[in-house]
Scaffold this motif. Structure first.
Motif, PDB file in Angstrom:
ATOM      1  N   UNK A   1     -14.816  -1.535  45.008  1.00 38.25           N
ATOM      2  CA  UNK A   1     -16.108  -0.948  45.337  1.00 38.25           C
ATOM      3  C   UNK A   1     -17.063  -1.078  44.168  1.00 38.25           C
ATOM      4  N   UNK A   2     -18.307  -1.375  44.490  1.00 39.30           N
ATOM      5  CA  UNK A   2     -19.376  -1.424  43.499  1.00 39.30           C
ATOM      6  C   UNK A   2     -19.857   0.004  43.272  1.00 39.30           C
ATOM      7  N   UNK A   3     -19.953   0.422  42.000  1.00 35.19           N
ATOM      8  CA  UNK A   3     -20.389   1.777  41.687  1.00 35.19           C
ATOM      9  C   UNK A   3     -21.689   1.747  40.891  1.00 35.19           C
ATOM     10  N   UNK A   4     -22.516   2.738  41.135  1.00 37.68           N
ATOM     11  CA  UNK A   4     -23.769   2.921  40.417  1.00 37.68           C
ATOM     12  C   UNK A   4     -23.801   4.366  39.950  1.00 37.68           C
ATOM     13  N   UNK A   5     -23.819   4.555  38.646  1.00 39.32           N
ATOM     14  CA  UNK A   5     -23.728   5.883  38.047  1.00 39.32           C
ATOM     15  C   UNK A   5     -22.476   6.619  38.532  1.00 39.32           C
ATOM     16  N   UNK A   6     -21.346   5.897  38.570  1.00 41.44           N
ATOM     17  CA  UNK A   6     -20.028   6.406  38.947  1.00 41.44           C
ATOM     18  C   UNK A   6     -19.932   6.858  40.403  1.00 41.44           C
ATOM     19  N   UNK A   7     -20.884   6.486  41.227  1.00 40.44           N
ATOM     20  CA  UNK A   7     -20.866   6.800  42.656  1.00 40.44           C
ATOM     21  C   UNK A   7     -20.626   5.498  43.429  1.00 40.44           C
ATOM     22  N   UNK A   8     -19.566   5.429  44.269  1.00 37.30           N
ATOM     23  CA  UNK A   8     -19.328   4.212  45.055  1.00 37.30           C
ATOM     24  C   UNK A   8     -20.484   3.955  46.018  1.00 37.30           C
ATOM     25  N   UNK A   9     -21.036   2.729  45.944  1.00 32.18           N
ATOM     26  CA  UNK A   9     -22.185   2.385  46.780  1.00 32.18           C
ATOM     27  C   UNK A   9     -21.746   1.591  48.006  1.00 32.18           C
ATOM     28  N   UNK A  10     -20.961   0.518  47.802  1.00 31.09           N
ATOM     29  CA  UNK A  10     -20.466  -0.276  48.924  1.00 31.09           C
ATOM     30  C   UNK A  10     -19.171  -0.978  48.534  1.00 31.09           C
TER      31      UNK A  10
ATOM     32  N   UNK B   1     -34.762   2.749  29.764  1.00 31.09           N
ATOM     33  CA  UNK B   1     -34.038   3.090  30.967  1.00 31.09           C
ATOM     34  C   UNK B   1     -32.608   2.607  30.818  1.00 31.09           C
ATOM     35  N   UNK B   2     -31.668   3.421  31.277  1.00 28.74           N
ATOM     36  CA  UNK B   2     -30.248   3.147  31.123  1.00 28.74           C
ATOM     37  C   UNK B   2     -29.588   3.183  32.506  1.00 28.74           C
ATOM     38  N   UNK B   3     -28.932   2.088  32.913  1.00 30.56           N
ATOM     39  CA  UNK B   3     -28.287   1.990  34.222  1.00 30.56           C
ATOM     40  C   UNK B   3     -26.799   1.736  34.019  1.00 30.56           C
ATOM     41  N   UNK B   4     -25.969   2.551  34.648  1.00 33.21           N
ATOM     42  CA  UNK B   4     -24.521   2.376  34.614  1.00 33.21           C
ATOM     43  C   UNK B   4     -24.055   1.819  35.950  1.00 33.21           C
ATOM     44  N   UNK B   5     -23.359   0.673  35.908  1.00 33.19           N
ATOM     45  CA  UNK B   5     -22.796   0.105  37.127  1.00 33.19           C
ATOM     46  C   UNK B   5     -21.457  -0.515  36.801  1.00 33.19           C
ATOM     47  N   UNK B   6     -20.653  -0.742  37.825  1.00 32.27           N
ATOM     48  CA  UNK B   6     -19.341  -1.345  37.629  1.00 32.27           C
ATOM     49  C   UNK B   6     -18.607  -1.488  38.942  1.00 32.27           C
ATOM     50  N   UNK B   7     -17.296  -1.779  38.834  1.00 32.56           N
ATOM     51  CA  UNK B   7     -16.432  -1.939  39.996  1.00 32.56           C
ATOM     52  C   UNK B   7     -15.222  -1.034  39.834  1.00 32.56           C
ATOM     53  N   UNK B   8     -14.743  -0.522  40.946  1.00 29.95           N
ATOM     54  CA  UNK B   8     -13.579   0.353  40.947  1.00 29.95           C
ATOM     55  C   UNK B   8     -12.648  -0.083  42.065  1.00 29.95           C
ATOM     56  N   UNK B   9     -11.350  -0.153  41.760  1.00 25.54           N
ATOM     57  CA  UNK B   9     -10.353  -0.485  42.768  1.00 25.54           C
ATOM     58  C   UNK B   9      -9.715   0.800  43.270  1.00 25.54           C
ATOM     59  N   UNK B  10      -9.688   0.957  44.581  1.00 23.43           N
ATOM     60  CA  UNK B  10      -9.144   2.156  45.217  1.00 23.43           C
ATOM     61  C   UNK B  10      -7.927   1.755  46.049  1.00 23.43           C
ATOM     62  N   UNK B  11      -6.837   2.507  45.919  1.00 23.27           N
ATOM     63  CA  UNK B  11      -5.604   2.266  46.669  1.00 23.27           C
ATOM     64  C   UNK B  11      -5.442   3.354  47.713  1.00 23.27           C
ATOM     65  N   UNK B  12      -5.146   2.955  48.945  1.00 21.27           N
ATOM     66  CA  UNK B  12      -4.882   3.896  50.036  1.00 21.27           C
ATOM     67  C   UNK B  12      -3.527   3.563  50.632  1.00 21.27           C
ATOM     68  N   UNK B  13      -2.644   4.552  50.678  1.00 20.80           N
ATOM     69  CA  UNK B  13      -1.349   4.367  51.341  1.00 20.80           C
ATOM     70  C   UNK B  13      -1.549   4.554  52.836  1.00 20.80           C
TER      71      UNK B  13
END
Length: 76
Positions: A38-47, A1-13
């Motif tokens: 934001x925490x991402x799971x399979x490149x989808x922002x979760x929370x 089983x392969x799980x992709x997770x990570x963090x992404x920084x989003x900027x809003x003006x």
């Protein structure tokens, strides 16, 4: 089983407003920005894990951090 997770920084003006700069002392437009991590799971922002606000002077480029309460008072 392969799980992709990570963090992404989003900027809003956010809408800025004219104010007096703390550094240069000029009454100019200041840009307001919201950054959220934001925490991402399979490149989808979760929370959203964290949120911060910054205001930038358009004359000298000074960047200052804001609290959520200060950001809300600027939006009025």
């Amino acid at each position: 089983m392969f799980i992709l997770f990570g963090f992404k920084t989003v900027h809003h003006a956010l809408p800025g407003r004219p104010a007096t700069c703390q550094r240069c002392g000029r009454f100019v437009h200041h840009a307001l920005e919201e950054r959220s991590s934001r925490f991402t799971l399979f490149f989808v922002p979760v929370f959203t894990t964290s949120r911060s606000y910054r205001i930038t002077c358009s004359n000298c480029g000074t960047i200052s951090s804001l609290t959520r309460r200060q950001k809300n008072s600027l939006a009025r």
